[in-house]
Motif scaffolding. Sequence first.
Motif, PDB file in Angstrom:
ATOM      1  N   UNK A  68       0.815  -1.214   0.000  1.00  0.00           N
ATOM      2  CA  UNK A  68       0.000   0.000   0.000  1.00  0.00           C
ATOM      3  C   UNK A  68       0.849   1.266   0.000  1.00  0.00           C
ATOM      4  N   UNK A  70       1.771   3.176  -2.261  1.00  0.00           N
ATOM      5  CA  UNK A  70       1.302   4.234  -3.162  1.00  0.00           C
ATOM      6  C   UNK A  70       0.152   5.028  -2.558  1.00  0.00           C
ATOM      7  N   UNK A  71      -0.383   4.625  -1.393  1.00  0.00           N
ATOM      8  CA  UNK A  71      -1.512   5.358  -0.806  1.00  0.00           C
ATOM      9  C   UNK A  71      -1.047   6.498   0.093  1.00  0.00           C
ATOM     10  N   UNK A  80       1.770   9.468  10.554  1.00  0.00           N
ATOM     11  CA  UNK A  80       0.378   9.056  10.802  1.00  0.00           C
ATOM     12  C   UNK A  80      -0.087   7.967   9.825  1.00  0.00           C
ATOM     13  N   UNK A  81       0.368   8.082   8.589  1.00  0.00           N
ATOM     14  CA  UNK A  81       0.035   7.076   7.573  1.00  0.00           C
ATOM     15  C   UNK A  81       0.623   5.717   7.969  1.00  0.00           C
ATOM     16  N   UNK A  84      -1.050   4.224  11.025  1.00  0.00           N
ATOM     17  CA  UNK A  84      -2.408   3.736  10.736  1.00  0.00           C
ATOM     18  C   UNK A  84      -2.345   2.343  10.115  1.00  0.00           C
ATOM     19  N   UNK A  85      -1.426   2.145   9.176  1.00  0.00           N
ATOM     20  CA  UNK A  85      -1.284   0.812   8.572  1.00  0.00           C
ATOM     21  C   UNK A  85      -0.810  -0.186   9.620  1.00  0.00           C
ATOM     22  N   UNK A  88      -3.564  -1.097  12.071  1.00  0.00           N
ATOM     23  CA  UNK A  88      -4.567  -1.931  11.401  1.00  0.00           C
ATOM     24  C   UNK A  88      -4.081  -3.371  11.292  1.00  0.00           C
TER      25      UNK A  88
ATOM     26  N   UNK B  20      -2.143   7.111  -5.597  1.00  0.00           N
ATOM     27  CA  UNK B  20      -3.580   7.191  -5.412  1.00  0.00           C
ATOM     28  C   UNK B  20      -4.082   8.579  -5.807  1.00  0.00           C
ATOM     29  N   UNK B  81     -10.140   6.341   1.681  1.00  0.00           N
ATOM     30  CA  UNK B  81      -9.248   5.407   0.977  1.00  0.00           C
ATOM     31  C   UNK B  81      -7.832   5.446   1.528  1.00  0.00           C
ATOM     32  N   UNK B  82      -7.469   6.535   2.200  1.00  0.00           N
ATOM     33  CA  UNK B  82      -6.100   6.604   2.730  1.00  0.00           C
ATOM     34  C   UNK B  82      -6.062   6.071   4.153  1.00  0.00           C
ATOM     35  N   UNK B  83      -4.990   5.339   4.496  1.00  0.00           N
ATOM     36  CA  UNK B  83      -4.884   4.787   5.841  1.00  0.00           C
ATOM     37  C   UNK B  83      -4.957   5.895   6.887  1.00  0.00           C
ATOM     38  N   UNK B 149     -10.477  -0.497  -3.891  1.00  0.00           N
ATOM     39  CA  UNK B 149      -9.479  -1.487  -3.458  1.00  0.00           C
ATOM     40  C   UNK B 149      -8.064  -1.008  -3.727  1.00  0.00           C
ATOM     41  N   UNK B 150      -7.910  -0.032  -4.625  1.00  0.00           N
ATOM     42  CA  UNK B 150      -6.581   0.537  -4.858  1.00  0.00           C
ATOM     43  C   UNK B 150      -6.098   1.304  -3.636  1.00  0.00           C
ATOM     44  N   UNK B 151      -7.013   1.723  -2.795  1.00  0.00           N
ATOM     45  CA  UNK B 151      -6.632   2.436  -1.582  1.00  0.00           C
ATOM     46  C   UNK B 151      -6.310   1.471  -0.458  1.00  0.00           C
ATOM     47  N   UNK B 152      -6.245   2.000   0.745  1.00  0.00           N
ATOM     48  CA  UNK B 152      -5.977   1.174   1.920  1.00  0.00           C
ATOM     49  C   UNK B 152      -6.816   1.728   3.062  1.00  0.00           C
ATOM     50  N   UNK B 153      -8.105   1.444   3.018  1.00  0.00           N
ATOM     51  CA  UNK B 153      -9.000   1.965   4.047  1.00  0.00           C
ATOM     52  C   UNK B 153      -8.779   1.202   5.340  1.00  0.00           C
ATOM     53  N   UNK B 210     -12.507  -4.347   1.032  1.00  0.00           N
ATOM     54  CA  UNK B 210     -11.528  -3.281   1.268  1.00  0.00           C
ATOM     55  C   UNK B 210     -10.545  -3.639   2.374  1.00  0.00           C
TER      56      UNK B 210
END
Lengths: 184, 212
Positions: A68, A70-71, A80-81, A84-85, A88, B20, B81-83, B149-153, B210
């Motif tokens: 992930x 690219x998000x 924070x990104x 969060x991953x 999760x 994204x 969509x963003x973590x 699904x391209x995101x990372x919710x 997702x």
Amino acid sequence: MTAKTTDRDRDWAAALAAANAGDARAYARFLHAVMPVLRGVIRARGRSFGPDQQEDILQEVLLAIHAKRHTWDPAAPVAPWLYAIARYKVVDAFRRRGAAVHLPIEDFAEGLAAPEADPTAARDSAALIGQLDPRSAEIVRAVSLAGESTAEVGARMEMSEGAVRVALHRAIQRMARFAKGERG
Amino acid sequence: MRTEDLIAELAASGPAAPALTPRGTGLRMLAAVALAAGLFLMLAGTRADLAARLAEPLILTKTLLPAMLAAIALPLGLRMMRPGARIGRAALWFALPASLAVLLWAATFARTAPAVRFADVTAFALSECVGLIIAIAALPMVFALRLMRAGAATRPRLAGALTGLGIAGLAATGYSLFCTQDNPLFYLTWYGAAIAAVSAAAAALGARWLAF
């Protein structure tokens, strides 16, 4: 944010931006830089897990970051990104392992300490393991009850470590279904 | 596998997926639902004297209220969509269409004679209204969730629910140009039910599709 974390985030952001643009060395640098931070988070939250399991969870988090990456929004801070991953995936990993791997051990401990208290508890996990095929049962006993690593079990049973993990995962899923009264 | 080896392998595994772009994703969702609603209106036709009818505030509300709901829900869904994304205070925007709907429902209920209030509720009218809104929304909703699904919710159920709400709101907006049920008691209740059903389905699908 303190000055120090701002500096750190700037380094992470530069490395991750370069990585997402295709710079493999920057990407390796980024993963190395965040690894100790992630390891700290996992250790703090998962004290009940052995070092091997914590390392497995770390690898799951790294894989999720990889899939992930690219998000991340280059206009936003990295931390924070990243957290969060990590949060999760750690919650996800704990939920799977916590429910599946650790309950049988606790059931055994309780059963040994107070045999009359709950006659079903100790019998249940032994009975559940007993319903598995012999090979799966041996893997579950070795990893979940005796605390051997998947690598040790793999070496002894002449299986790859990955195959042991897959077999263990499937066996635990089957045990969960047995426990719910279904047939595997 | 040692973590060091894993990192070496990941670093050598080639480029990342394209960055994204929530805006682009949103435009593709809009296009999908516009296509579905446009196709429906092309086959079924808009109601007679549409332009004159839309000049009446209570009929215009039937079109604008779901559009407003979609304008709030869809961007929030895309943000998820963003973590680690949060909705926070932006959720307060939902109070606007919700309170408008409740006020309009209560006022109409009070002003209408008891015998007339639910006189237009028939099995056919219900299945037409609810069924067609769901039918228009279904494929665009599935398409929108696949795009996400391209995101990372990190809250996949909420992300799905918001997107479902947005898509269903737009589907209801399109459907309202065909619909001749102008009693607010009818359209608020049954548009609401159809939108809620699509959103609930999208929440359940979001939790599955997702999750990463």
